[in-house]
Scaffold this motif. Structure first.
Motif, PDB file in Angstrom:
ATOM      1  N   GLY A   1     -45.668  11.210 -42.031  1.00  0.00           N
ATOM      2  CA  GLY A   1     -46.098  11.702 -40.739  1.00  0.00           C
ATOM      3  C   GLY A   1     -47.366  12.544 -40.861  1.00  0.00           C
ATOM      4  N   GLN A   2     -47.354  13.470 -41.825  1.00  0.00           N
ATOM      5  CA  GLN A   2     -48.516  14.360 -41.977  1.00  0.00           C
ATOM      6  C   GLN A   2     -49.781  13.551 -42.305  1.00  0.00           C
ATOM      7  N   VAL A   3     -49.635  12.527 -43.139  1.00  0.00           N
ATOM      8  CA  VAL A   3     -50.800  11.722 -43.532  1.00  0.00           C
ATOM      9  C   VAL A   3     -51.342  10.964 -42.317  1.00  0.00           C
ATOM     10  N   LEU A   4     -50.407  10.456 -41.507  1.00  0.00           N
ATOM     11  CA  LEU A   4     -50.806   9.722 -40.304  1.00  0.00           C
ATOM     12  C   LEU A   4     -51.553  10.662 -39.349  1.00  0.00           C
ATOM     13  N   GLU A   5     -51.035  11.890 -39.220  1.00  0.00           N
ATOM     14  CA  GLU A   5     -51.704  12.901 -38.384  1.00  0.00           C
ATOM     15  C   GLU A   5     -53.149  13.098 -38.837  1.00  0.00           C
ATOM     16  N   LEU A   6     -53.316  13.238 -40.154  1.00  0.00           N
ATOM     17  CA  LEU A   6     -54.663  13.460 -40.710  1.00  0.00           C
ATOM     18  C   LEU A   6     -55.573  12.285 -40.353  1.00  0.00           C
ATOM     19  N   LEU A   7     -55.036  11.067 -40.523  1.00  0.00           N
ATOM     20  CA  LEU A   7     -55.856   9.880 -40.222  1.00  0.00           C
ATOM     21  C   LEU A   7     -56.227   9.874 -38.737  1.00  0.00           C
ATOM     22  N   ARG A   8     -55.231  10.192 -37.850  1.00  0.00           N
ATOM     23  CA  ARG A   8     -55.510  10.186 -36.406  1.00  0.00           C
ATOM     24  C   ARG A   8     -56.585  11.218 -36.058  1.00  0.00           C
ATOM     25  N   GLY A   9     -56.485  12.386 -36.715  1.00  0.00           N
ATOM     26  CA  GLY A   9     -57.483  13.429 -36.464  1.00  0.00           C
ATOM     27  C   GLY A   9     -58.887  12.942 -36.795  1.00  0.00           C
ATOM     28  N   VAL A  10     -58.981  12.178 -37.881  1.00  0.00           N
ATOM     29  CA  VAL A  10     -60.286  11.658 -38.303  1.00  0.00           C
ATOM     30  C   VAL A  10     -60.757  10.565 -37.345  1.00  0.00           C
ATOM     31  N   GLN A  11     -59.776   9.766 -36.824  1.00  0.00           N
ATOM     32  CA  GLN A  11     -60.145   8.653 -35.949  1.00  0.00           C
ATOM     33  C   GLN A  11     -60.528   9.104 -34.538  1.00  0.00           C
ATOM     34  N   ARG A  12     -59.992  10.262 -34.120  1.00  0.00           N
ATOM     35  CA  ARG A  12     -60.118  10.660 -32.715  1.00  0.00           C
ATOM     36  C   ARG A  12     -61.548  10.797 -32.207  1.00  0.00           C
ATOM     37  N   GLY A  13     -62.415  11.142 -33.124  1.00  0.00           N
ATOM     38  CA  GLY A  13     -63.806  11.246 -32.688  1.00  0.00           C
ATOM     39  C   GLY A  13     -64.093  12.489 -31.884  1.00  0.00           C
ATOM     40  N   SER A  14     -63.214  13.494 -32.004  1.00  0.00           N
ATOM     41  CA  SER A  14     -63.472  14.737 -31.271  1.00  0.00           C
ATOM     42  C   SER A  14     -64.492  15.574 -32.041  1.00  0.00           C
ATOM     43  N   GLU A  15     -64.805  16.736 -31.488  1.00  0.00           N
ATOM     44  CA  GLU A  15     -65.781  17.647 -32.064  1.00  0.00           C
ATOM     45  C   GLU A  15     -65.498  17.962 -33.546  1.00  0.00           C
ATOM     46  N   ASP A  16     -64.197  18.259 -33.801  1.00  0.00           N
ATOM     47  CA  ASP A  16     -63.877  18.802 -35.127  1.00  0.00           C
ATOM     48  C   ASP A  16     -63.580  17.692 -36.140  1.00  0.00           C
ATOM     49  N   ARG A  17     -64.226  16.550 -35.965  1.00  0.00           N
ATOM     50  CA  ARG A  17     -63.998  15.444 -36.895  1.00  0.00           C
ATOM     51  C   ARG A  17     -64.317  15.852 -38.341  1.00  0.00           C
ATOM     52  N   ARG A  18     -65.345  16.677 -38.471  1.00  0.00           N
ATOM     53  CA  ARG A  18     -65.718  17.085 -39.831  1.00  0.00           C
ATOM     54  C   ARG A  18     -64.619  17.941 -40.465  1.00  0.00           C
ATOM     55  N   GLN A  19     -64.010  18.823 -39.640  1.00  0.00           N
ATOM     56  CA  GLN A  19     -62.912  19.647 -40.161  1.00  0.00           C
ATOM     57  C   GLN A  19     -61.711  18.769 -40.524  1.00  0.00           C
ATOM     58  N   SER A  20     -61.446  17.761 -39.673  1.00  0.00           N
ATOM     59  CA  SER A  20     -60.342  16.836 -39.974  1.00  0.00           C
ATOM     60  C   SER A  20     -60.591  16.146 -41.309  1.00  0.00           C
ATOM     61  N   LEU A  21     -61.848  15.728 -41.550  1.00  0.00           N
ATOM     62  CA  LEU A  21     -62.188  15.088 -42.826  1.00  0.00           C
ATOM     63  C   LEU A  21     -61.986  16.059 -43.981  1.00  0.00           C
ATOM     64  N   GLY A  22     -62.362  17.318 -43.739  1.00  0.00           N
ATOM     65  CA  GLY A  22     -62.185  18.354 -44.772  1.00  0.00           C
ATOM     66  C   GLY A  22     -60.712  18.512 -45.131  1.00  0.00           C
ATOM     67  N   ARG A  23     -59.846  18.510 -44.078  1.00  0.00           N
ATOM     68  CA  ARG A  23     -58.403  18.631 -44.344  1.00  0.00           C
ATOM     69  C   ARG A  23     -57.882  17.406 -45.079  1.00  0.00           C
ATOM     70  N   LEU A  24     -58.392  16.237 -44.678  1.00  0.00           N
ATOM     71  CA  LEU A  24     -57.971  14.992 -45.328  1.00  0.00           C
ATOM     72  C   LEU A  24     -58.363  15.024 -46.810  1.00  0.00           C
ATOM     73  N   ARG A  25     -59.613  15.467 -47.054  1.00  0.00           N
ATOM     74  CA  ARG A  25     -60.071  15.512 -48.448  1.00  0.00           C
ATOM     75  C   ARG A  25     -59.135  16.399 -49.275  1.00  0.00           C
ATOM     76  N   TRP A  26     -58.773  17.527 -48.701  1.00  0.00           N
ATOM     77  CA  TRP A  26     -57.908  18.477 -49.419  1.00  0.00           C
ATOM     78  C   TRP A  26     -56.553  17.811 -49.716  1.00  0.00           C
ATOM     79  N   ALA A  27     -56.015  17.089 -48.727  1.00  0.00           N
ATOM     80  CA  ALA A  27     -54.707  16.433 -48.885  1.00  0.00           C
ATOM     81  C   ALA A  27     -54.762  15.312 -49.919  1.00  0.00           C
ATOM     82  N   LEU A  28     -55.935  14.654 -50.014  1.00  0.00           N
ATOM     83  CA  LEU A  28     -56.053  13.509 -50.924  1.00  0.00           C
ATOM     84  C   LEU A  28     -56.121  13.921 -52.398  1.00  0.00           C
ATOM     85  N   GLN A  29     -56.044  15.217 -52.659  1.00  0.00           N
ATOM     86  CA  GLN A  29     -55.986  15.633 -54.060  1.00  0.00           C
ATOM     87  C   GLN A  29     -54.601  15.367 -54.641  1.00  0.00           C
TER      88      GLN A  29
END
Length: 425
Positions: A1-29
């Motif tokens: 679920g959490q991983v899907l949330e991260l992906l959706r955040g990146v896909q949404r195209g909202s303002e904070d897309r860069r922050q979503s990518l930052g969180r995704l990068r952190w999770a992908l460790q």
């Protein structure tokens, strides 16, 4: 679920897309997260879209996410990244240094884990792309190129599929140039490319290209430079450069068409200075240096005489007990010299040689004892008076112990017969 949330955040195209990518990068460790992520529908497609976007900040964050994924040791994850390889190559002529560097290390990591990735990168032109990157003025980029190349050259299919392409490109001349300027320019890149050269030399039988580029004189003069500059405290990491350089030279000299290329007495002096310098801190280099010395002296009467006339024998004997391997190699070099005849044997014996040899006969290592017996045989053959000296020093008792060692008994017996003959018979 959490991983899907991260992906959706990146896909949404909202303002904070860069922050979503930052969180995704952190999770992908996390290894498990990496595997969950690549299994999600559209995950790699979304990352690829951002990686190829025109917004530099998003592009860089997406590149960082891909870099995290490339660290996975699971082939499934590397193979999920197949759609990105052509873009990674395209961006190597990239705009920012950090971006180019990320792309290089991502490629290098993917290459390690997956043959499918390597198979795809070759027709996509990875070799010509690296050949153009190796001409970059930036140390960080050069180190990255060296990393990718060294991973490619270690692949199991390298001898047939990768090394020929590398040798057909401008890569070898630039690799050699960068290795030889390592002391003045960047040590990091020089170390990477020295290992690259080593992988080519030891996995490719016929090194016409490197010999034609003057690899032997170039690496020889690098060792001469090193030796002349070696202070009591060698620069940090110097041993990491010296090791592959010694191996390359050693293997090149052992290959055909190279006779007489290493005939430089200064190389012998340089080699002993380097070994002296690393003896305490990095003893693993001793056997690398001794391999080279063995290949230099094996069929070369000139270098055998030079070693004696430059009075390097004491320095060689000092390495006799460094390690099990060093013992065998020093004895092998001494055999190379003794084979050349009576004059060389007399010079060896003047350096009292028998006293340090006697204790070696009691070693538990049959290879060292065997090599020692070989050397004694050559000495007794060319200088019969040495056999009498040997007996006076109690040598025959040491030989008698080996009459019951299956792999040594014949040689021990032959030496005992030589020792028992009255001298001058």
């Amino acid at each position: 679920g959490q991983v899907l949330e991260l992906l959706r955040g990146v896909q949404r195209g909202s303002e904070d897309r860069r922050q979503s990518l930052g969180r995704l990068r952190w999770a992908l460790q996390n290894e498990e997260t990496q595997q969950k992520f690549v299994r999600l529908d559209g995950s790699i497609r979304t990352l690829t879209g951002l990686f190829t976007s025109s917004l530099a900040e998003l592009q860089l964050e997406a590149a960082r996410c891909l870099h995290e994924l490339s660290h996975s040791s699971v082939p499934l994850v590397a193979e999920a990244c197949l759609p990105v390889t052509s873009y990674l190559l395209t961006y190597l002529s990239g705009h920012s240094l950090e971006f180019t560097e990320l792309c290089l290390y991502t490629l290098g990591n993917l290459v390690v884990e997956s043959e499918a990735v390597r198979k795809q990168l070759l027709p996509q032109g990875i070799i010509p792309v690296l050949a153009s990157c190796i001409q970059s003025p930036h140390e960080a980029v050069l180190e990255g190129v060296g990393y990718v190349l060294s991973q490619l050259l270690q692949a199991k299919e390298a001898p047939t599929e990768i090394i020929p392409l590398v040798l057909d490109s401008v890569l070898p001349q630039h690799m050699l140039r960068l290795v030889c300027s390592g002391l003045k320019a960047g040590m990091g890149a020089a170390v990477e490319f020295a290992w690259c050269l080593h992988y080519i030399v030891c996995r490719h039988k016929d090194n016409v290209v490197l010999l034609a580029l003057g690899a032997v004189p170039a690496l020889t003069s690098l060792l001469l430079d090193l030796a002349s500059q070696i202070p009591q405290d060698a620069p940090e990491g110097l041993e990491l450069l010296v090791c592959p350089v010694l191996r390359c030279l050693s293997n090149l000299l052992a290959q055909t068409g190279c006779q007489g290329q290493g005939q430089d007495g200064r190389l012998l002096i340089a080699l002993f200075l380097i070994l002296q310098c690393f003896l305490q801190q990095h003893p693993f280099l001793i056997q690398e240096g001794l391999w080279l010395l063995n290949n230099l002296t094996a069929d070369d009467p000139f270098l055998c005489s030079t070693l004696l006339s430059l009075d390097l024998l004491p320095a060689l004997l000092q390495l006799l007990t460094c390690s099990q391997m060093a013992t065998v190699l020093v004895l092998t070099v001494l055999c190379n010299i003794a084979e050349k005849g009576p004059f060389q044997c007399q010079q060896l014996l003047q350096q009292p040689l028998l006293p340090p040899l006697l204790p070696l006969l009691t070693l538990p290592d049959p290879e060292a004892v065997g090599q020692c017996l070989e050397l004694l045989h050559l000495l007794f053959l060319h200088c019969p008076e040495a056999a009498a000296d040997f007996t006076r020093q109690g040598g025959h008792q040491a030989l008698e112990q080996h009459q019951s060692t299956p792999e040594l008994q014949e040689r021990a017996q032959a030496l005992l017969d030589m020792v028992r003959q009255p001298s001058g018979a």
